[in-house]
Design a protein around this motif. Structure first.
Motif, mmCIF file in Angstrom:
data_model
loop_
_atom_site.group_PDB
_atom_site.id
_atom_site.type_symbol
_atom_site.label_atom_id
_atom_site.label_comp_id
_atom_site.label_asym_id
_atom_site.label_seq_id
_atom_site.Cartn_x
_atom_site.Cartn_y
_atom_site.Cartn_z
ATOM 1 N N THR A 1 -16.831 10.326 -74.797
ATOM 2 C CA THR A 1 -18.213 10.688 -74.473
ATOM 3 C C THR A 1 -18.858 9.609 -73.621
ATOM 4 O OG1 THR A 1 -19.031 9.641 -76.500
ATOM 5 C CG2 THR A 1 -18.522 11.995 -76.629
ATOM 6 N N TYR A 2 -19.952 9.986 -73.006
ATOM 7 C CA TYR A 2 -20.773 9.034 -72.255
ATOM 8 C C TYR A 2 -22.216 9.352 -72.626
ATOM 9 C CZ TYR A 2 -22.523 5.962 -68.631
ATOM 10 O OH TYR A 2 -23.141 4.937 -67.968
ATOM 11 N N GLY A 3 -22.862 8.427 -73.293
ATOM 12 C CA GLY A 3 -24.231 8.677 -73.757
ATOM 13 C C GLY A 3 -24.282 9.788 -74.789
ATOM 14 N N GLY A 4 -23.227 9.942 -75.566
ATOM 15 C CA GLY A 4 -23.179 10.963 -76.606
ATOM 16 C C GLY A 4 -22.788 12.350 -76.119
ATOM 17 N N LYS A 5 -22.561 12.502 -74.812
ATOM 18 C CA LYS A 5 -22.178 13.806 -74.252
ATOM 19 C C LYS A 5 -20.736 13.767 -73.783
ATOM 20 C CE LYS A 5 -26.867 14.821 -72.825
ATOM 21 N NZ LYS A 5 -27.792 15.010 -71.719
ATOM 22 N N ALA A 6 -20.049 14.888 -73.932
ATOM 23 C CA ALA A 6 -18.651 14.979 -73.487
ATOM 24 C C ALA A 6 -18.536 14.664 -72.002
ATOM 25 C CB ALA A 6 -18.107 16.370 -73.782
ATOM 26 N N LEU A 7 -17.453 13.978 -71.654
ATOM 27 C CA LEU A 7 -17.209 13.664 -70.235
ATOM 28 C C LEU A 7 -16.682 14.876 -69.503
ATOM 29 C CD1 LEU A 7 -15.666 10.102 -70.366
ATOM 30 C CD2 LEU A 7 -17.745 10.784 -69.233
ATOM 31 N N GLU B 1 -16.957 6.282 -77.209
ATOM 32 C CA GLU B 1 -18.220 6.255 -76.464
ATOM 33 C C GLU B 1 -18.048 5.288 -75.303
ATOM 34 O OE1 GLU B 1 -21.309 6.697 -74.600
ATOM 35 O OE2 GLU B 1 -21.353 7.928 -76.419
ATOM 36 N N GLN B 2 -18.073 5.832 -74.103
ATOM 37 C CA GLN B 2 -17.806 5.047 -72.903
ATOM 38 C C GLN B 2 -19.042 4.400 -72.288
ATOM 39 O OE1 GLN B 2 -14.693 4.473 -70.969
ATOM 40 N NE2 GLN B 2 -14.177 4.596 -73.136
ATOM 41 N N LYS B 3 -20.223 4.697 -72.818
ATOM 42 C CA LYS B 3 -21.438 4.078 -72.274
ATOM 43 C C LYS B 3 -21.680 2.777 -73.034
ATOM 44 C CE LYS B 3 -26.182 4.934 -70.910
ATOM 45 N NZ LYS B 3 -27.294 5.883 -70.914
ATOM 46 N N TYR B 4 -21.209 1.700 -72.457
ATOM 47 C CA TYR B 4 -21.410 0.374 -73.047
ATOM 48 C C TYR B 4 -21.465 -0.650 -71.922
ATOM 49 C CZ TYR B 4 -16.329 0.048 -72.415
ATOM 50 O OH TYR B 4 -15.061 0.050 -71.888
ATOM 51 N N GLY B 5 -22.145 -1.755 -72.188
ATOM 52 C CA GLY B 5 -22.286 -2.774 -71.154
ATOM 53 C C GLY B 5 -22.932 -2.174 -69.907
ATOM 54 N N ASN B 6 -22.387 -2.495 -68.782
ATOM 55 C CA ASN B 6 -22.873 -1.953 -67.503
ATOM 56 C C ASN B 6 -21.974 -0.842 -66.977
ATOM 57 O OD1 ASN B 6 -25.070 -3.737 -67.344
ATOM 58 N ND2 ASN B 6 -23.740 -5.358 -66.549
ATOM 59 N N ARG B 7 -21.200 -0.243 -67.863
ATOM 60 C CA ARG B 7 -20.243 0.790 -67.474
ATOM 61 C C ARG B 7 -20.963 2.024 -66.955
ATOM 62 N NH1 ARG B 7 -15.074 1.107 -68.110
ATOM 63 N NH2 ARG B 7 -13.977 3.007 -68.607
ATOM 64 N N THR B 8 -20.497 2.534 -65.831
ATOM 65 C CA THR B 8 -21.096 3.745 -65.259
ATOM 66 C C THR B 8 -20.360 4.985 -65.745
ATOM 67 O OG1 THR B 8 -19.647 3.789 -63.331
ATOM 68 C CG2 THR B 8 -21.666 2.449 -63.154
ATOM 69 N N GLN B 9 -20.996 6.114 -65.586
ATOM 70 C CA GLN B 9 -20.357 7.372 -65.954
ATOM 71 C C GLN B 9 -19.135 7.626 -65.059
ATOM 72 O OE1 GLN B 9 -22.960 10.774 -66.128
ATOM 73 N NE2 GLN B 9 -21.437 11.995 -67.212
ATOM 74 N N ALA B 10 -19.218 7.218 -63.812
ATOM 75 C CA ALA B 10 -18.076 7.386 -62.904
ATOM 76 C C ALA B 10 -16.873 6.575 -63.390
ATOM 77 C CB ALA B 10 -18.462 6.964 -61.491
ATOM 78 N N GLN B 11 -17.096 5.372 -63.896
ATOM 79 C CA GLN B 11 -15.997 4.565 -64.432
ATOM 80 C C GLN B 11 -15.394 5.224 -65.669
ATOM 81 O OE1 GLN B 11 -18.398 0.995 -64.781
ATOM 82 N NE2 GLN B 11 -17.080 -0.059 -63.290
ATOM 83 N N ALA B 12 -16.245 5.769 -66.507
ATOM 84 C CA ALA B 12 -15.782 6.453 -67.710
ATOM 85 C C ALA B 12 -14.930 7.672 -67.334
ATOM 86 C CB ALA B 12 -16.967 6.877 -68.571
ATOM 87 N N LYS B 13 -15.386 8.441 -66.370
ATOM 88 C CA LYS B 13 -14.617 9.613 -65.927
ATOM 89 C C LYS B 13 -13.300 9.200 -65.272
ATOM 90 C CE LYS B 13 -18.377 12.901 -65.420
ATOM 91 N NZ LYS B 13 -19.150 13.757 -64.531
ATOM 92 N N ALA B 14 -13.301 8.090 -64.561
ATOM 93 C CA ALA B 14 -12.068 7.603 -63.932
ATOM 94 C C ALA B 14 -11.041 7.229 -65.002
ATOM 95 C CB ALA B 14 -12.362 6.409 -63.029
ATOM 96 N N LEU B 15 -11.492 6.606 -66.079
ATOM 97 C CA LEU B 15 -10.575 6.277 -67.169
ATOM 98 C C LEU B 15 -10.034 7.545 -67.814
ATOM 99 C CD1 LEU B 15 -9.144 4.377 -69.127
ATOM 100 C CD2 LEU B 15 -11.242 4.382 -70.511
ATOM 101 N N ARG B 16 -10.925 8.493 -68.086
ATOM 102 C CA ARG B 16 -10.488 9.763 -68.670
ATOM 103 C C ARG B 16 -9.449 10.441 -67.777
ATOM 104 N NH1 ARG B 16 -14.455 14.279 -67.775
ATOM 105 N NH2 ARG B 16 -13.484 13.928 -65.756
#
Length: 129
Positions: A123-129, A70-85
């Protein structure tokens, strides 16, 4: 010590007798061969030391990247999560062509589907990236 360190610093290293009884010189191919013939669990957490593969370097290991599913933690944005993926996908696919030039073994083909599944599970917010 790590093979890349020994090779890049032109240090001498020995051949080692593997589980099959063959003397193997440390190099990228034998290191990659260590995962062939080893059952890779879904988590990919496995030791490939003393692989049964007759061509394997006996002291090989994977390098792991640990990330939160789950990538939604702290102040992490969805764009940051997708960049890691996207970075992880590049590292395990397109980026593999750079491994040998940097003295690292390529990811064995039998491991790739397990790695892909781990990356796709993000995931980000429980949804697939």
């Amino acid at each position: 010590m790590e093979l890349v360190y020994a090779k890049q610093n032109k240090l001498n290293f020995a051949s080692m007798k593997n589980k099959a009884g063959n003397w193997i010189v440390a190099d990228n191919g034998p290191a990659s061969a260590a995962a062939q013939g080893v059952v890779i669990p879904e988590s990919t957490a496995v030791s490939i030391v003393n692989s049964p593969n007759a061509n394997a370097w006996p002291m090989a290991s994977f390098t792991y990247v640990i990330f939160y599913k789950e990538q939604k933690y702290g102040n992490r944005t969805q764009a940051q999560a997708k960049a890691l993926r996207d970075l992880l996908w590049w590292m395990t696919h397109t980026g593999q062509k750079f491994n040998e030039g940097l003295d690292y073994a390529k990811l064995p083909a039998n491991v790739l589907p397990k790695v892909e599944k781990q990356i796709k599970s993000m995931t980000y917010g429980g949804k697939a990236l």
